[in-house]
Design a protein around this motif. Structure first.
Motif, PDB file in Angstrom:
ATOM      1  N   ASP A 129       0.812  -1.224   0.000  1.00 16.39           N
ATOM      2  CA  ASP A 129       0.000   0.000   0.000  1.00 16.39           C
ATOM      3  C   ASP A 129       0.845   1.274   0.000  1.00 16.39           C
ATOM      4  N   GLN A 130       1.909   1.293   0.775  1.00 17.43           N
ATOM      5  CA  GLN A 130       2.745   2.492   0.852  1.00 17.43           C
ATOM      6  C   GLN A 130       3.459   2.752  -0.481  1.00 17.43           C
ATOM      7  N   GLU A 131       3.971   1.711  -1.100  1.00 14.98           N
ATOM      8  CA  GLU A 131       4.624   1.858  -2.400  1.00 14.98           C
ATOM      9  C   GLU A 131       3.615   2.316  -3.455  1.00 14.98           C
ATOM     10  N   TYR A 132       2.413   1.756  -3.395  1.00 13.32           N
ATOM     11  CA  TYR A 132       1.385   2.135  -4.355  1.00 13.32           C
ATOM     12  C   TYR A 132       1.024   3.611  -4.194  1.00 13.32           C
ATOM     13  N   PHE A 133       0.833   4.058  -2.940  1.00 13.61           N
ATOM     14  CA  PHE A 133       0.515   5.461  -2.663  1.00 13.61           C
ATOM     15  C   PHE A 133       1.625   6.361  -3.203  1.00 13.61           C
ATOM     16  N   ARG A 134       2.862   5.995  -2.966  1.00 11.83           N
ATOM     17  CA  ARG A 134       4.002   6.786  -3.467  1.00 11.83           C
ATOM     18  C   ARG A 134       4.004   6.844  -4.995  1.00 11.83           C
ATOM     19  N   SER A 135       3.679   5.731  -5.652  1.00 13.84           N
ATOM     20  CA  SER A 135       3.666   5.743  -7.119  1.00 13.84           C
ATOM     21  C   SER A 135       2.542   6.648  -7.633  1.00 13.84           C
ATOM     22  N   CYS A 136       1.405   6.668  -6.922  1.00 13.93           N
ATOM     23  CA  CYS A 136       0.298   7.557  -7.305  1.00 13.93           C
ATOM     24  C   CYS A 136       0.714   9.014  -7.165  1.00 13.93           C
ATOM     25  N   ILE A 137       1.335   9.351  -6.045  1.00 18.01           N
ATOM     26  CA  ILE A 137       1.773  10.720  -5.802  1.00 18.01           C
ATOM     27  C   ILE A 137       2.811  11.133  -6.847  1.00 18.01           C
ATOM     28  N   ALA A 138       3.711  10.225  -7.192  1.00 18.88           N
ATOM     29  CA  ALA A 138       4.729  10.539  -8.203  1.00 18.88           C
ATOM     30  C   ALA A 138       4.074  10.856  -9.546  1.00 18.88           C
ATOM     31  N   LYS A 139       3.055  10.079  -9.930  1.00 17.84           N
ATOM     32  CA  LYS A 139       2.343  10.350 -11.191  1.00 17.84           C
ATOM     33  C   LYS A 139       1.632  11.693 -11.121  1.00 17.84           C
ATOM     34  N   GLU A 140       0.997  12.002  -9.979  1.00 20.92           N
ATOM     35  CA  GLU A 140       0.290  13.272  -9.833  1.00 20.92           C
ATOM     36  C   GLU A 140       1.254  14.453  -9.911  1.00 20.92           C
ATOM     37  N   ARG A 141       2.402  14.345  -9.264  1.00 21.84           N
ATOM     38  CA  ARG A 141       3.412  15.421  -9.316  1.00 21.84           C
ATOM     39  C   ARG A 141       3.937  15.602 -10.743  1.00 21.84           C
ATOM     40  N   HIS A 142       4.205  14.492 -11.409  1.00 25.70           N
ATOM     41  CA  HIS A 142       4.705  14.541 -12.786  1.00 25.70           C
ATOM     42  C   HIS A 142       3.685  15.226 -13.692  1.00 25.70           C
ATOM     43  N   LEU A 143       2.423  14.848 -13.562  1.00 18.65           N
ATOM     44  CA  LEU A 143       1.379  15.461 -14.376  1.00 18.65           C
ATOM     45  C   LEU A 143       1.253  16.948 -14.063  1.00 18.65           C
ATOM     46  N   ARG A 173       0.714  11.348 -23.492  1.00 21.07           N
ATOM     47  CA  ARG A 173       0.317  12.244 -24.575  1.00 21.07           C
ATOM     48  C   ARG A 173       1.025  13.586 -24.479  1.00 21.07           C
ATOM     49  N   LEU A 174       1.131  14.131 -23.280  1.00 15.04           N
ATOM     50  CA  LEU A 174       1.796  15.429 -23.122  1.00 15.04           C
ATOM     51  C   LEU A 174       3.286  15.321 -23.429  1.00 15.04           C
ATOM     52  N   GLU A 175       3.906  14.245 -22.991  1.00 15.31           N
ATOM     53  CA  GLU A 175       5.344  14.070 -23.241  1.00 15.31           C
ATOM     54  C   GLU A 175       5.639  13.774 -24.703  1.00 15.31           C
ATOM     55  N   PRO A 178      -1.358  20.562 -24.763  1.00 13.03           N
ATOM     56  CA  PRO A 178      -1.527  20.698 -23.321  1.00 13.03           C
ATOM     57  C   PRO A 178      -2.853  21.364 -22.987  1.00 13.03           C
ATOM     58  N   ALA A 179      -3.626  20.687 -22.183  1.00 15.70           N
ATOM     59  CA  ALA A 179      -4.907  21.233 -21.740  1.00 15.70           C
ATOM     60  C   ALA A 179      -4.669  22.198 -20.596  1.00 15.70           C
ATOM     61  N   PRO A 180      -5.610  23.092 -20.343  1.00 15.58           N
ATOM     62  CA  PRO A 180      -5.446  23.968 -19.191  1.00 15.58           C
ATOM     63  C   PRO A 180      -5.331  23.122 -17.926  1.00 15.58           C
ATOM     64  N   ALA A 181      -4.681  23.664 -16.919  1.00 14.43           N
ATOM     65  CA  ALA A 181      -4.504  22.929 -15.658  1.00 14.43           C
ATOM     66  C   ALA A 181      -5.859  22.485 -15.131  1.00 14.43           C
ATOM     67  N   VAL A 182      -6.002  21.197 -14.907  1.00 11.16           N
ATOM     68  CA  VAL A 182      -7.230  20.628 -14.389  1.00 11.16           C
ATOM     69  C   VAL A 182      -7.050  20.486 -12.891  1.00 11.16           C
ATOM     70  N   THR A 183      -7.927  21.090 -12.132  1.00 14.77           N
ATOM     71  CA  THR A 183      -7.822  21.016 -10.688  1.00 14.77           C
ATOM     72  C   THR A 183      -9.124  20.515 -10.103  1.00 14.77           C
ATOM     73  N   CYS A 184      -9.082  20.233  -8.851  1.00 17.79           N
ATOM     74  CA  CYS A 184     -10.255  19.722  -8.142  1.00 17.79           C
ATOM     75  C   CYS A 184     -10.490  20.588  -6.935  1.00 17.79           C
ATOM     76  N   ALA A 185     -11.715  21.016  -6.739  1.00 18.78           N
ATOM     77  CA  ALA A 185     -12.048  21.773  -5.538  1.00 18.78           C
ATOM     78  C   ALA A 185     -11.965  20.854  -4.332  1.00 18.78           C
TER      79      ALA A 185
END
Length: 120
Positions: A5-19, A103-105, A111-118
């Motif tokens: 679970d911890q490794e999976y969470f870290r991989s998710c965060i890494a993808k989010e930061r990269h995006l 796709r972006l790379e 590049p789409a406008p920054a997509v954010t979440c409230a």
């Protein structure tokens, strides 16, 4: 083989930061409790790999088609195995983020406008 679970969470965060970086956010604060804050607008880093409210707009903005198979799904050029993720939902969100990054790379999508979440 699925990560713990911890490794999976870290991989998710890494993808989010990269995006976030690919979408033009250059200042991301390190914050493990919330997985990061975008310095330029002082808002939480969107949980693209963990929340449909954040991930759904990426799917629409980039016109990603989803094809389902028994053991996984294909999202554009990206394939995800359901067994590598905690749930089918999480696999799909992870795959969407991975496809948008691809796709972006590779300049296959403007590049789409920054997509954010409230914040909920």
């Amino acid at each position: 083989m699925r990560m713990n679970d911890q490794e999976y969470f870290r991989s998710c965060i890494a993808k989010e930061r990269h995006l976030a970086q690919l979408l033009g956010h250059t200042h991301i604060e390190e914050c493990y409790e919330s997985a990061g804050t975008l310095w330029d607008s002082a808002q939480a880093l969107p949980q693209w790999t963990r929340d449909w409210a954040a991930c759904g707009p990426l799917l629409a903005a980039h016109g990603i088609s989803v094809g389902f198979e028994a053991e996984g799904a294909t999202l554009g050029a990206t394939h995800v195995q359901f067994s590598d993720h905690p749930s089918r939902d999480r696999a799909l969100m992870y795959g969407i983020v991975k496809e948008v990054i691809f796709r972006l790379e590779h300049h296959k999508a403007a590049p789409a406008p920054a997509v954010t979440c409230a914040a909920s």
